[in-house]
Design an enzyme around this catalytic site. Sequence first.
Site, mmCIF file in Angstrom:
data_model
loop_
_atom_site.group_PDB
_atom_site.id
_atom_site.type_symbol
_atom_site.label_atom_id
_atom_site.label_comp_id
_atom_site.label_asym_id
_atom_site.label_seq_id
_atom_site.Cartn_x
_atom_site.Cartn_y
_atom_site.Cartn_z
ATOM 1 N N SER A 327 0.921 -1.261 -0.015
ATOM 2 C CA SER A 327 0.038 0.147 0.347
ATOM 3 C C SER A 327 0.792 1.267 0.139
ATOM 4 O O SER A 327 1.633 1.409 -0.831
ATOM 5 C CB SER A 327 -1.003 -0.041 1.196
ATOM 6 O OG SER A 327 -1.842 1.069 1.223
ATOM 7 N N ASP A 481 -8.817 -4.178 -6.107
ATOM 8 C CA ASP A 481 -8.200 -3.297 -5.202
ATOM 9 C C ASP A 481 -8.534 -1.790 -5.924
ATOM 10 O O ASP A 481 -8.217 -1.809 -7.098
ATOM 11 C CB ASP A 481 -6.774 -3.577 -5.124
ATOM 12 C CG ASP A 481 -5.879 -2.402 -4.435
ATOM 13 O OD1 ASP A 481 -6.533 -1.720 -3.868
ATOM 14 O OD2 ASP A 481 -4.687 -2.657 -4.686
ATOM 15 N N HIS A 511 -7.279 -5.141 -1.825
ATOM 16 C CA HIS A 511 -6.395 -4.359 -0.870
ATOM 17 C C HIS A 511 -6.371 -4.690 0.812
ATOM 18 O O HIS A 511 -7.342 -4.967 1.104
ATOM 19 C CB HIS A 511 -6.836 -2.815 -1.083
ATOM 20 C CG HIS A 511 -5.663 -2.050 -0.447
ATOM 21 N ND1 HIS A 511 -4.917 -1.640 -1.494
ATOM 22 C CD2 HIS A 511 -5.235 -1.398 0.700
ATOM 23 C CE1 HIS A 511 -3.905 -1.023 -1.026
ATOM 24 N NE2 HIS A 511 -4.348 -0.716 0.369
#
Length: 541
Positions: A327, A481, A511
């Site tokens: 991320s 995601d 995600h």
Amino acid sequence: MSPAVLACAGFARCPDCVLGRGPGAPAARRGGPVSREAAEQMRRAGGHRPPEASTSDLASGASELPGAQTAGVSWDAGRFWVPDSPPALGACSCHAAGGFKAPRWASSRLGGHRLPPGRACEFSSFIFILRRRSLAFPGIPRVQAACAFSLGVGLWVVCSHLLRADVPAAVGHPVRLRVLHCLLELLITWGMILEKLRICSMPQFVRFVHDLVPLKEDPDVVVTDLLFGTVPVKLYQPKGLSCTPRPGIVFYHGGGAVMGSLKTHYAICCHLCKKSGSVVLAVGYRKLPQHKFPAALTDCFAATTHFLKSLNVYGVDPDRVVVCGDSVGGAVATVVCQKFLGCPDLPKIRAQILIYAQLQAVHFQLPSYQQNKNVPLASRDFAFYCWHRYLDIKPSWKSTVLKGAHLPAEVWEKYRKWLGTENIPERFKKRPYRPVLPEPLNEAAYLETSLALDLLNSPLIAEDEVISQLPEACIVSCEYDLLRDDSLLYKKRLEDLGVPVTWYHMEDGFHGVLSTLDMGCLQFPCSTRILDSLVHFLKRL
């Protein structure tokens, strides 16, 4: 409650001092009326305790306090009145009196019927604080109200998110994802409530709760907590001896600078260390709300530099150092690679591992941003919250940013060759997606959001001469995601400029899925596949 704490708060007084009788009370108040209402009440009561004081146990208990029959006391539904501000510091008569008897309603809570000298001050100060904050004592109705409110919040979150969450059909174990989403939303909701009450911020509350989960020690990994200057780090080393230097991994955790910590990614780092035989350094950087851009990057630069300069101390091969992150941590890994290109005095970074990385903060209408805007754990609303808090941008610009009116037409034209949807393979556009053309420029929005164009926030739009020098990359993307297209665009840029890329795409991934590793019944098989892919990539370097 210690006298020192009370003194700092300005409340360390005994009942005599608070009520205006003790030697610590001002001369003007000592033995005299404190308010007109109290004086009138005392006059009507004939100088004794008002008769309505006996109507409740609280009132009769409070009447046992020294000085309770002075003009400093007023009775109101079983409560007693104290001055609006504590009197000046001074000696307390309760010390000479050898303590005082606690009221009946408080004796069980204080562990006895008589308080020793000094404790009387603490007790009366506690009463003062409660009364000034309008807290009813003993507080049973408030506890019931708090329980009811907590239950209501929980039910609201369950009804709003558990059953109505936008969980893609192709995601394996959708019930697990719903439960995870519900737990996260519950934490965020409580954090927002506490933030409104000015008790603590939402990010602080969420991090506090997720760090309460106990860590599972791995007997094959030695974990050491260190400080590189003021930056906390965790060092993971395989327990067995090695005749040759080991590969090194610098890991930057994700969480949007809102959540995530060294503890949340403990299992990931342990598995990477154990399965790849590498020395892993996890960096704990500063986060929101106290620390905005570029505090996190500054910490990561400092910790990485220190580690690269002391590789021999940790038995790391200087030719096999990898940066890795998930991320926002993937963005940090990319920025570190770009930043350290001009540092010939440091070992060269061998590779970059980017796990569903956030690589640009400019374009919020890419296909994945539309298709996955409501997918749990990383919705577009939450991503924007992290974005505007980190860059210290007013949230009122959200609609302007989503319409593309925060950047001039020439800027869009300049970066269209790298951010245009034509660079994304067609198979990723099959799900509903509507191209959005940027609206005319809002100059006020541009002045405030232009920081998003900084390469420290959008490494994807770096110039070709920078991208072409970057090390080999391993990119992991997930179909469901929000940031999927960031990875696809970065992959194309690297490949077009001749940088080797190993790409793993998880068709059932979302995600944050890697963080479910070692979560027991909430773990997703996709997390294990991602970890195995990373280990395979590391072993062939």
